[in-house]
Enzyme design. Structure first.
Site, PDB file in Angstrom:
ATOM      1  N   SER A  68       3.355   9.942   2.117  1.00  0.00           N
ATOM      2  CA  SER A  68       1.904  10.143   2.140  1.00  0.00           C
ATOM      3  C   SER A  68       1.308  10.054   3.545  1.00  0.00           C
ATOM      4  O   SER A  68       1.708  10.772   4.449  1.00  0.00           O
ATOM      5  CB  SER A  68       1.294   9.124   1.181  1.00  0.00           C
ATOM      6  N   ARG A  80      -4.033  -7.410   2.845  1.00  0.00           N
ATOM      7  CA  ARG A  80      -5.217  -6.701   3.336  1.00  0.00           C
ATOM      8  C   ARG A  80      -6.468  -7.550   3.166  1.00  0.00           C
ATOM      9  O   ARG A  80      -6.648  -8.182   2.121  1.00  0.00           O
ATOM     10  CB  ARG A  80      -5.414  -5.394   2.574  1.00  0.00           C
TER      11      ARG A  80
HETATM   12  P1  NG1 Z   1      -2.082  -0.852  -0.942  1.00  0.00           P
HETATM   13  O1  NG1 Z   1      -1.059  -0.765   0.143  1.00  0.00           O
HETATM   14  O2  NG1 Z   1      -1.587  -1.527  -2.210  1.00  0.00           O
HETATM   15  O3  NG1 Z   1      -3.379  -1.391  -0.426  1.00  0.00           O
HETATM   16  C1  NG1 Z   1      -2.715   1.732  -0.621  1.00  0.00           C
HETATM   17  C2  NG1 Z   1      -4.194   2.028  -0.778  1.00  0.00           C
HETATM   18  C3  NG1 Z   1      -4.483   2.290  -2.253  1.00  0.00           C
HETATM   19  C4  NG1 Z   1      -3.608   3.409  -2.822  1.00  0.00           C
HETATM   20  C5  NG1 Z   1      -2.144   3.136  -2.486  1.00  0.00           C
HETATM   21  C6  NG1 Z   1      -1.212   4.257  -2.879  1.00  0.00           C
HETATM   22  C7  NG1 Z   1      -6.106   1.057   0.428  1.00  0.00           C
HETATM   23  C8  NG1 Z   1      -6.813  -0.173   0.853  1.00  0.00           C
HETATM   24  N1  NG1 Z   1      -5.006   0.885  -0.325  1.00  0.00           N
HETATM   25  O4  NG1 Z   1      -2.400   0.634  -1.435  1.00  0.00           O
HETATM   26  O5  NG1 Z   1      -5.837   2.584  -2.417  1.00  0.00           O
HETATM   27  O6  NG1 Z   1      -4.036   4.669  -2.354  1.00  0.00           O
HETATM   28  O7  NG1 Z   1      -1.965   2.856  -1.073  1.00  0.00           O
HETATM   29  O8  NG1 Z   1      -1.123   5.261  -1.939  1.00  0.00           O
HETATM   30  O9  NG1 Z   1      -6.545   2.159   0.777  1.00  0.00           O
HETATM   31 ZN    ZN Z   2      -1.099  10.705  -0.014  1.00  0.00          ZN
END
Ligand code: NG1
Ligand code: ZN
Length: 530
Positions: free
Chosen positions: A77, A492
């Site tokens: 991604s 986070r």
């Molecule tokens: P994590 O790494 O669990 O915060 C991130 C994004 C999610 C989602 C996932 C899957 C943020 C804060 N977190 O997850 O919203 O998109 O990746 O790709 O943007």
């Molecule tokens: Zn993506």
């Protein structure tokens, strides 16, 4: 076979083939893999054995579901180019069943010498009939490590004699090219619906698209041919060949995180012109523009959800369906507080934990559920009942209701803007975002952080939540929450407040609290950034 259970695998188990192929893809001894929110995701260089084993798992999942087609996507991604990853998609486009995430982790971590017997036990215990057919369709993004990982994956399929179909764009023009009918059909369907939805509306000015130097570049080029002058594109960051370019200083995550436009668009964007960024696998979408005062303004997933939901509410009302069709919005704790307030005053809003599966599930509780994460990941889900309505019917043709597709989301935004005759600035003025900041904190063990209330409160480490609240209360319109990432080895911290400087300060302070509590390495303590 006894009535107590199946003691042996049903159907053929080609243990010698599996062993021979498995020897070509040994698991590195010191790496522990885990199937998280986004599947397996780590450095592309340590994923060979994982891809091989995922090939086997995908084939088995298909057999278990009586030969239904399983999807496999090889991508990381928005992550940097050296990363890669793989995730499985169940037959109706939904995420892999949770129990199988656990099986995937188990198989990925089995030592080389035990792999075949672990696999045997798994097939037996899960009662998979090996004589069933299996069908797997797979694709990858444009990362350099993708090509060899696909080979490892295909070896997994071959070791079981499973049928696989490469749906990736990279086979185009080669002898492996698969008939393009389905991909073309997809663009055809979307662009026809788009044409119908905007017919009779004024001409739409060109839209700048930052393709993140990823797979979205190919798709956008294709889509442009179908749309022609109905929606002219100005494509940027379309280089999928030069190493290091993917998501580098461009793409939806760059824009959202750094809160600025990709440097390559500076000087390109005219005041008021609509622009958007995709991410490396084109499932996130971030809109933005430069206003009259030359300020950069972001139209993120929350603004998209607001725009789309208000449009759908209007359509439902015009059709006289307000009493029977319940429209709602689903958000996560990352949604800007100003968006939650704006939306809650107008329609039902639900908050779920992070991750599309939670959002999607909650959206299904409404007749029409709109969900977008703040980062631009999402889709509206429209029901079959809405076919009574021409526009709603065309909308269902346009939107991709099972998996994220940034291009179909983008067309949807363009439809709504055309219908409401909104400029980017008018769209932006629906509500004003509270300044916010997202910080990553590197801690020794992120699993020590457990949350409740849709991730808005920490349960452990004990006592930390109270300290966070004590801090938050000192800031006007302050809000902050802490959760472990599901896709990266970090915790986070999100914070928002009435003023930019206050949001930054709050994020930094909460980050410091988390760090001290978790006993992190002092060299990685969050730095002041305000
Ligand atoms: P994590 O790494 O669990 O915060 C991130 C994004 C999610 C989602 C996932 C899957 C943020 C804060 N977190 O997850 O919203 O998109 O990746 O790709 O943007
Ligand atoms: Zn993506």
């Amino acid at each position: 076979m006894s009535s107590a259970g199946v003691l042996e695998v049903r159907g053929p188990f080609p243990s010698e083939e599996i062993q021979a192929y498995s020897d070509l893809h040994p698991k590195p001894r010191n790496v522990v893999y885990s199937y998280g929110t986004a599947g397996f995701r780590t450095l592309g260089s340590v994923l060979d054995s994982v891809l091989f084993r995922v090939g086997i798992l995908a084939a088995l999942r298909s057999k278990k579901l009586d030969g239904k087609t399983i999807g496999v996507m090889i991508t990381a991604s928005h992550n940097p180019e050296e990363d890669n990853g793989v995730k499985l998609v169940d037959p109706r486009g939904e995420m892999l069943e949770a129990a199988w995430e656990h099986h995937a982790t188990l198989l990925a971590n089995s030592p080389n010498e035990e792999f075949v017997s672990t696999l045997y036990d798994f097939i037996r215990d899960t009662r998979i009939d090996m004589s069933k057919p299996s069908r797997v369709v797979y694709a990858r993004d444009t990362r350099p490590s993708g090509e060899s990982l696909v080979k490892a994956f295909e070896d997994g399929l071959k070791s079981l004699g499973a049928e696989g179909r490469d749906a990736a764009i990279n086979t185009k023009g080669t002898k492996e090219e698969y008939g393009e009918d389905s991909e073309d059909g997809y663009y055809q369907k979307m662009s026809e619906a788009f044409r119908k939805l905007v017919s009779g509306r004024p001409r739409i000015p060109p839209l700048v698209i930052d393709c993140a130097n990823g797979v979205g570049a190919h798709a956008a080029q294709k889509l442009a041919q179908y749309l022609g002058e109905t929606l002219p594109f100005v494509l940027h960051n379309t280089d999928t060949v030069t190493p290091g370019g993917l998501n580098h200083e461009c793409g939806a995550d760059y824009v959202k995180t750094s809160q600025r436009p990709p440097p390559s668009l500076i000087g390109v964007l005219q005041k008021g012109q609509r622009a958007c960024s995709l991410d490396g696998d084109a499932d996130r979408l971030m809109y933005y523009f430069i206003d009259e005062r030359n300020y950069f303004l972001m139209l993120d997933g929350d603004k998209i959800a607001t725009l789309v939901a208000s449009f759908i509410v209007d359509l439902v009302r015009l059709a006289g369906l307000s009493d029977s069709v319940r429209v709602g919005v689903v958000q996560t704790a990352y949604a800007n507080g100003a968006s939650t307030k704006y939306l809650s005053d107008r329609l039902p809003v639900k908050c779920t934990p992070t991750g599309v599966k939670h959002l999607h599930h909650a959206a299904e509780q409404f007749n029409i559920g709109v969900y977008f994460e703040a980062n631009g990941h999402g889709t509206p889900s429209t029901p079959a009942q809405s076919t009574a309505l021409k526009h709603l019917r065309n909308l269902t043709e346009l939107v991709n209701q099972t998996v994220g597709d940034a291009l179909s989301d983008m067309l949807l935004v363009e439809v709504v803007l055309a219908h409401k005759a909104y400029s980017a600035a008018e769209w932006n003025s629906l509500y004003t975002d509270l300044p916010n900041r997202l910080v990553k904190v590197h801690v020794p063990n992120r699993h020590a952080f457990k949350t409740e209330d849709a991730e808005r409160r920490l349960v452990t480490p004990q006592g930390l939540q109270a300290k966070i609240e004590e801090l938050v209360n000192r800031y006007e319109s302050g809000r902050s929450f802490v959760r472990p990432s599901g896709t990266e080895d970090v915790v986070r911290v999100y914070a928002e407040a009435g003023l930019r400087s206050q949001a930054d300060e709050l994020a930094y302070r909460v980050g410091g609290l988390v760090f001290d509590e978790a006993g992190g390495d002092p060299s990685r303590r969050p730095k002041e950034f305000y």
